[in-house]
Structures are given as structure tokens and as C-alpha cells.
Design a protein around this motif. Structure first.
Motif, PDB file in Angstrom:
ATOM      1  N   ILE A  72       0.837  -1.201   0.000  1.00 36.50           N
ATOM      2  CA  ILE A  72       0.000   0.000   0.000  1.00 36.50           C
ATOM      3  C   ILE A  72       0.870   1.249   0.000  1.00 36.50           C
ATOM      4  O   ILE A  72       0.637   2.193  -0.764  1.00 36.50           O
ATOM      5  CB  ILE A  72      -0.954   0.010   1.216  1.00 36.50           C
ATOM      6  N   SER A  73       1.889   1.273   0.863  1.00 38.64           N
ATOM      7  CA  SER A  73       2.765   2.446   0.919  1.00 38.64           C
ATOM      8  C   SER A  73       3.578   2.578  -0.364  1.00 38.64           C
ATOM      9  O   SER A  73       3.787   3.683  -0.870  1.00 38.64           O
ATOM     10  CB  SER A  73       3.697   2.370   2.131  1.00 38.64           C
ATOM     11  N   ALA A  74       4.029   1.442  -0.912  1.00 38.42           N
ATOM     12  CA  ALA A  74       4.782   1.484  -2.165  1.00 38.42           C
ATOM     13  C   ALA A  74       3.888   1.956  -3.304  1.00 38.42           C
ATOM     14  O   ALA A  74       4.342   2.675  -4.210  1.00 38.42           O
ATOM     15  CB  ALA A  74       5.360   0.108  -2.488  1.00 38.42           C
ATOM     16  N   SER A 286       3.381  10.282   5.331  1.00 42.66           N
ATOM     17  CA  SER A 286       2.378   9.592   4.520  1.00 42.66           C
ATOM     18  C   SER A 286       2.453   8.074   4.688  1.00 42.66           C
ATOM     19  O   SER A 286       1.443   7.421   5.014  1.00 42.66           O
ATOM     20  CB  SER A 286       2.544   9.967   3.045  1.00 42.66           C
ATOM     21  N   ALA A 287       3.631   7.489   4.490  1.00 47.71           N
ATOM     22  CA  ALA A 287       3.780   6.032   4.551  1.00 47.71           C
ATOM     23  C   ALA A 287       3.357   5.419   5.886  1.00 47.71           C
ATOM     24  O   ALA A 287       2.846   4.283   5.895  1.00 47.71           O
ATOM     25  CB  ALA A 287       5.222   5.640   4.223  1.00 47.71           C
ATOM     26  N   PRO A 288       3.537   6.078   7.038  1.00 46.11           N
ATOM     27  CA  PRO A 288       3.107   5.454   8.298  1.00 46.11           C
ATOM     28  C   PRO A 288       1.623   5.114   8.357  1.00 46.11           C
ATOM     29  O   PRO A 288       1.219   4.225   9.104  1.00 46.11           O
ATOM     30  CB  PRO A 288       3.465   6.506   9.356  1.00 46.11           C
ATOM     31  N   ASN A 289       0.807   5.806   7.567  1.00 45.12           N
ATOM     32  CA  ASN A 289      -0.616   5.490   7.536  1.00 45.12           C
ATOM     33  C   ASN A 289      -0.850   4.076   7.002  1.00 45.12           C
ATOM     34  O   ASN A 289      -1.761   3.387   7.445  1.00 45.12           O
ATOM     35  CB  ASN A 289      -1.362   6.505   6.666  1.00 45.12           C
ATOM     36  N   ALA A 290      -0.017   3.670   6.054  1.00 44.53           N
ATOM     37  CA  ALA A 290      -0.094   2.297   5.554  1.00 44.53           C
ATOM     38  C   ALA A 290       0.598   1.336   6.510  1.00 44.53           C
ATOM     39  O   ALA A 290       0.095   0.235   6.770  1.00 44.53           O
ATOM     40  CB  ALA A 290       0.546   2.207   4.166  1.00 44.53           C
ATOM     41  N   GLY A 291       1.749   1.745   7.050  1.00 35.74           N
ATOM     42  CA  GLY A 291       2.491   0.878   7.957  1.00 35.74           C
ATOM     43  C   GLY A 291       1.686   0.478   9.174  1.00 35.74           C
ATOM     44  O   GLY A 291       1.846  -0.630   9.702  1.00 35.74           O
ATOM     45  N   ALA A 292       0.808   1.361   9.637  1.00 35.69           N
ATOM     46  CA  ALA A 292       0.014   1.073  10.843  1.00 35.69           C
ATOM     47  C   ALA A 292      -1.001  -0.037  10.629  1.00 35.69           C
ATOM     48  O   ALA A 292      -1.483  -0.633  11.596  1.00 35.69           O
ATOM     49  CB  ALA A 292      -0.695   2.343  11.310  1.00 35.69           C
ATOM     50  N   THR A 293      -1.347  -0.330   9.385  1.00 38.02           N
ATOM     51  CA  THR A 293      -2.380  -1.343   9.124  1.00 38.02           C
ATOM     52  C   THR A 293      -1.866  -2.768   9.320  1.00 38.02           C
ATOM     53  O   THR A 293      -2.663  -3.699   9.437  1.00 38.02           O
ATOM     54  CB  THR A 293      -2.915  -1.222   7.681  1.00 38.02           C
ATOM     55  N   ALA A 294      -0.557  -2.960   9.353  1.00 39.38           N
ATOM     56  CA  ALA A 294       0.012  -4.308   9.358  1.00 39.38           C
ATOM     57  C   ALA A 294      -0.224  -5.011  10.688  1.00 39.38           C
ATOM     58  O   ALA A 294      -0.164  -4.416  11.758  1.00 39.38           O
ATOM     59  CB  ALA A 294       1.505  -4.252   9.061  1.00 39.38           C
ATOM     60  N   SER A 368      -0.861   4.598  -7.230  1.00 36.50           N
ATOM     61  CA  SER A 368      -0.689   5.771  -6.381  1.00 36.50           C
ATOM     62  C   SER A 368      -2.042   6.365  -5.987  1.00 36.50           C
ATOM     63  O   SER A 368      -2.232   6.818  -4.853  1.00 36.50           O
ATOM     64  CB  SER A 368       0.147   6.838  -7.090  1.00 36.50           C
ATOM     65  N   VAL A 369      -2.982   6.366  -6.914  1.00 33.55           N
ATOM     66  CA  VAL A 369      -4.333   6.844  -6.608  1.00 33.55           C
ATOM     67  C   VAL A 369      -4.939   6.028  -5.465  1.00 33.55           C
ATOM     68  O   VAL A 369      -5.535   6.580  -4.533  1.00 33.55           O
ATOM     69  CB  VAL A 369      -5.236   6.777  -7.858  1.00 33.55           C
ATOM     70  N   LEU A 370      -4.766   4.714  -5.516  1.00 36.02           N
ATOM     71  CA  LEU A 370      -5.323   3.854  -4.466  1.00 36.02           C
ATOM     72  C   LEU A 370      -4.635   4.100  -3.126  1.00 36.02           C
ATOM     73  O   LEU A 370      -5.286   4.200  -2.082  1.00 36.02           O
ATOM     74  CB  LEU A 370      -5.176   2.383  -4.863  1.00 36.02           C
ATOM     75  N   GLY A 371      -3.301   4.166  -3.138  1.00 38.73           N
ATOM     76  CA  GLY A 371      -2.568   4.412  -1.898  1.00 38.73           C
ATOM     77  C   GLY A 371      -2.888   5.777  -1.317  1.00 38.73           C
ATOM     78  O   GLY A 371      -3.104   5.917  -0.108  1.00 38.73           O
ATOM     79  N   ASN A 372      -2.938   6.803  -2.174  1.00 38.83           N
ATOM     80  CA  ASN A 372      -3.262   8.147  -1.707  1.00 38.83           C
ATOM     81  C   ASN A 372      -4.673   8.205  -1.130  1.00 38.83           C
ATOM     82  O   ASN A 372      -4.927   8.909  -0.144  1.00 38.83           O
ATOM     83  CB  ASN A 372      -3.147   9.149  -2.858  1.00 38.83           C
ATOM     84  N   TYR A 373      -5.592   7.484  -1.763  1.00 37.34           N
ATOM     85  CA  TYR A 373      -6.961   7.442  -1.238  1.00 37.34           C
ATOM     86  C   TYR A 373      -6.975   6.868   0.174  1.00 37.34           C
ATOM     87  O   TYR A 373      -7.641   7.407   1.065  1.00 37.34           O
ATOM     88  CB  TYR A 373      -7.878   6.594  -2.123  1.00 37.34           C
TER      89      TYR A 373
END
Length: 516
Positions: A72-74, A286-294, A368-373
Motif C-alpha cells: 500500500i505504501s509502495a 504519509s507512509a506510516p498510515n499504511a504501515g500502521a495497518t500491518a 498511487s491513486v489507491l494508496g493516496n486514497y
């Protein structure tokens, strides 16, 4: 309008050059030293933890795995900037910009580790897994409400709406270029068709929630990376005799006497650092928002994985673009973008490569659209978890995607640069005092590794930490601490933030109000 745009560019240059970049570099260097160069020392460990298996969410389905969170972050950070931004940096700063981009990514790996480790520690449990990010560790770790709200609003607008418009604009531009090479001149009609198709594809994923986003990301991110790397390898093989010159130009441009006298070294350093930071997003929040989901057994695990994401973005994907462009012996001094990369590819591989790059650009921009969303979704749920408002937000994202395909966005992009600068500043000011907590977690992780254990963490190891919502048991939540706002309305949707003021049973008014 041109006057306003020129003014915004000047403000951005001053703000980023003289304040934000120095602040980020200084903090990243401090994190590097304080962590014992964690981004290098534990590099092999990053690949081991990437293979971890997730647990089960309260709804009975699997949580987000470490690799899915990485994807997601990538998906967000590996976008058109890896092609457009790198080419622009080379045009403005010369080959030496590539070296400083590499250096910047190495230093920023420590910042990526700190922010994603903190995001893991202060994440909250939902019915489908976890969510978190800077807004959460600012609110719970720093106990600062207004800073957390400012960050959440800024990242939601900047990434989910503005940057998604820019990504959609890049897709439409690449399709138009490819169509023009085939003799097709569709104009705004072609852009509108592309916009409608992109809206349909995006809507089919984002309305499925974070699990569907993660599934699509873990499928497309490796695919687009492999395709682009294969093209880069083909260019290098066909121009293998140019490889020593390219490497020599990169190092000469970074340190050369001629460049130093002409002021080129300073430009190379500035462009390399700035584009590198824009590309890998480490320290920006920005990336920590995805990292927190793990779903992981120790917060430091995902910190290591997200640090690996910085290398994946810059050392791998950005380097491919750099070699493709530099092999073509470009003329420096003029800002370039995707056209520079397209022309370089066409010169090495022929006309078909223009269309191949269009496909890759589509994958890069779409993911990127999906990750940014998702960054916006996570922060909107932090602000207001009413499911009806989330639906309105999703429609707003789709509208932004369509507008991006049919409208010029130069002014909007420059406004977004300022907004992202504010967001990054808030995040960095939070990381400075909270980093001590991340280093305590790293020490605990390293100690378990030395003892031959697979590191586990529970709050009982650090009972002095306040407002930690999860980690009552390995990878789990504290009792009665599941926020069910994702998938059903919370007990009090009018004040989502108020739900999380204190740990259950510790608030001045007794237990938090929840529906579970």
C-alpha cells in the motif's frame, strides 16, 4: 494566474530549500546516529519480517499482512514522480543529482523506521484490522489534539484529492502521447474517456475497503516494478558500453571540480535531495498510515519494512529511470518530465517502448491513486467515523480523479506542495520528541534478536507508555478497545476524536463510549 503561480513557486523554493529540507536532514542524521544506523545494520532483517503472517481481525477475516502494508505504501510512493521527478532532477541538477538522491534515501531510512514504528505503537483496532499514522501518534503520543487535526486535514486534502488529480492528469497525458504516436488525436474527448475509465477502476476498489486496496496493491506493485526494471535492464544491455560513462558522470557531477566552480554541485545536491524526498516520502508522514495497518508481533518490525520501502523506491525504481535517461546523453538545463524518459527509451528500444512506458505509467499512477486514497480514508476516520461521510469522501475522490484527467493542474500542484510542506513540518516536529519511544522499542527488538527470538511486544514491557490502544497481547488490542467505525457506525459518530481521549476506564468520566 501566471503571477500567482510564479509566487507560489518562489514560496515553495524558499520554504523547502531553507527550512524543510535542512530540518528533515538534521533529524534523519540524528535518527541514524541514535539508532546505530538501523537502516543499514538491520537490512537483512527487513526481508525476513516482510514474510510475516497476519492474524485474524474481529470480523473473522485475515488482517493486513506486513507485505500488504508495504505494498500500500509502495503503491502511493512509487508513482509518476519516479519517472517525471527523476528526469526533472537530472535536467536541472545534472547527473550528480542521482548520487545525492541515493544518499538522501539512505539517511531517510532512519526517519522511515521511526515514523512507522510509532504508527504501529499508537495504532487503533478496527473491526477489520488496524489503522493509524501520524495523526494518531500525535494525538496519543504527544497528546496534542490541534496538531493531529491539522495533520489529518492536510494529508486528506493533499494526497487523496489534489495528488490524485495530478496522478490522473499524468495518466491522461501519457495516454495522449501514446495515442499521438499512433496518429490518434482525441483531445479533450480522449481525456474524458480516460477519466471515466479511471473513475470506474478506482471506484471498484476503494468502495471495497482497505482489504481490497491491499489485495490490488500487492498484485500490481510487484508487476509494475518488474516491468519497469526489465525495460531498464534492456536499455543497459543494449548500451553496456555506456555504463562506465554514466556511473562516472553521476559521481563526477556530485563531486567534480568543474561543477563545484560553476555552482552545479549545489544544484545537484538540492535537486537530488528534494526529488529524493518527494519520491520516497520518508519523514513526510504519509507512509506510516499504511504501515500502521500491518498485523505484526512487534512495532519495530513494520518500521524496518517501511525503511525497506525507501530503498525499493529510490535505489531500485528511481535508479532505473536515471540510467535510462543518462544513457541517452541528454542536454541539461531545461526542466523535463515524462517526455525526456520517453524519448530516451525510444532512442534505445524503438517506438514500441513509448507505449510500454504508457502502460507502466498507468500502473504507477493508478496504484498511487489507491494508496493516496487510503491515506485520506484513515485520517478521515480519525476525524469523523460516520460511514455516510466516508461515502461522500469516496465520491469526492472519484470527482478529483476525473477533473485531473481533463483540466490543467499547474496551480493546484504548487498549492499542494505548500500543503505537503505544512504536513511534513507537523510530522517532523512530532517525531523529534517521540523518537525516544521508537528507540526504546528498537532496543527491545534488538535484545530479543540477540537472544535468538522472534521479537514480540506487549505493553507490559513498557507500562509507562500512555494512551497505547493496542498491544495488550502480542499483535492484539487491549480489552474493550475495538473501534468498529469501519463497517458500522460508532456509538458516538459526532465526536470520533473524543472516543480516543484516554485508555478504557482511565478517563475522567469513566470508560470510553463504544458499541462493543
Amino acid at each position: 494566474m501566471p503571477v500567482l503561480n510564479t509566487f507560489l513557486v518562489a514560496v515553495n523554493d524558499v520554504f523547502w530549500t531553507y527550512f524543510l529540507i535542512p530540518l528533515l536532514v538534521l533529524l534523519a542524521l540524528y535518527f541514524t546516529v541514535r539508532s546505530g544506523v538501523v537502516q543499514v545494520r538491520l537490512f537483512p532483517e527487513m526481508f525476513r519480517v516482510l514474510r510475516g503472517s497476519p492474524g485474524l481481525a474481529p470480523d473473522g477475516h485475515k488482517e493486513i499482512s506486513s507485505f500488504q502494508a508495504f505494498a500500500i505504501s509502495a503503491a502511493s510512493r512509487v508513482g509518476t514522480g519516479n519517472i517525471v521527478g527523476v528526469a526533472t532532477a537530472i535536467m536541472l541538477g545534472g547527473p550528480g543529482a542521482v548520487f545525492w538522491m541515493w544518499v538522501m534515501s539512505c539517511v531517510l531510512g532512519a526517519a522511515a523506521f521511526v515514523e512507522s514504528t510509532l504508527a504501529q505503537l499508537y495504532k487503533v483496532r478496527t473491526a477489520t484490522g488496524f489503522r493509524g499514522g501520524p495523526a494518531y501518534y500525535i494525538r496519543f503520543g504527544l497528546e496534542n489534539r490541534w496538531m493531529s487535526v491539522l495533520f489529518a486535514v492536510t494529508i486528506t486534502v493533499t494526497f487523496s484529492l489534489v495528488f490524485n488529480s495530478v496522478q490522473a492528469n499524468s495518466i491522461a497525458g501519457a495516454v495522449s502521447t501514446s495515442a499521438g504516436a499512433l496518429g490518434i488525436t482525441g483531445g479533450w474527448i480522449l481525456n474524458a474517456v480516460v477519466g471515466l475509465l479511471l473513475v470506474g477502476l478506482t471506484g471498484s476498489v476503494i468502495f471495497g475497503g482497505v482489504r481490497r486496496i491491499a489485495t490490488v496493491a500487492q498484485s500490481l506493485v510487484p508487476l509494475m516494478a518488474i516491468l519497469y526494471i526489465l525495460i531498464g535492464v534492456a536499455v543497459v544491455i543494449l548500451n553496456i558500453g555506456e555504463l562506465p560513462r554514466v556511473i562516472g558522470d553521476i559521481f563526477a557531477g556530485a563531486f567534480g571540480v568543474r561543477e563545484f566552480v560553476a555552482g552545479g554541485v549545489g544544484t545537484a545536491i538540492l535537486q537530488g535531495m528534494r526529488r529524493g524526498m518527494f519520491s520516497n516520502e520518508a519523514g513526510l508522514g504519509s507512509a506510516p498510515n499504511a504501515g500502521a495497518t500491518a498485523s505484526v508481533s512487534h512495532p519495530a518490525k513494520q518500521g524496518l519494512v517501511q525503511a525497506l520501502g525507501v530503498y525499493f523506491d529510490t535505489w531500485l525504481v528511481c535508479s532505473v529511470t536515471a540510467f535510462i535517461v543518462l544513457v541517452s546523453r541528454p542536454e541539461y538545463g531545461e526542466a523535463g518530465g515524462v517526455e525526456v524518459t520517453q524519448q530516451a527509451l525510444e532512442g534505445s528500444l524503438g517506438g514500441w517502448s513509448v507505449h510500454a512506458l504508457t502502460v507502466i505509467l498507468f500502473l504507477l499512477a493508478y496504484t498511487s491513486v489507491l494508496g493516496n486514497y487510503y491515506y485520506g480514508e484513515s485520517n478521515l476516520e480519525f476525524l469523523d467515523s460516520d460511514p455516510r461521510h466516508m461515502a461522500y469522501f469516496r465520491y469526492a475522490v472519484l470527482a478529483a480523479v476525473f477533473v485531473g484527467c481533463v483540466a490543467p493542474l499547474t496551480l493546484v500542484w504548487n498549492l499542494a506542495d505548500i500543503a505537503m510542506g505544512v504536513m511534513a513540518t507537523v510530522n517532523l516536529l512530532a517525531l523529534a520528541p517521540l523518537s525516544a519511544v521508537a528507540f526504546r522499542l528498537l532496543a527491545d527488538y534488538s535484545r530479543q534478536l540477540r537472544n535468538g527470538l522472534d521479537p514480540q511486544f506487549t505493553l507490559s514491557k513498557m507500562p509507562d507508555l500512555r494512551n497505547v490502544r493496542c498491544w495488550g497481547e502480542p499483535g492484539g488490542a487491549l480489552p474493550e478497545d475495538v473501534d468498529r467505525s469501519e463497517g458500522s457506525a460508532p456509538a458516538d459518530p459526532a465526536d470520533s476524536l473524543a472516543e480516543h481521549d484516554d485508555r478504557p476506564g482511565e478517563g475522567p468520566e469513566g470508560p470510553d463510549r463504544r458499541d462493543d
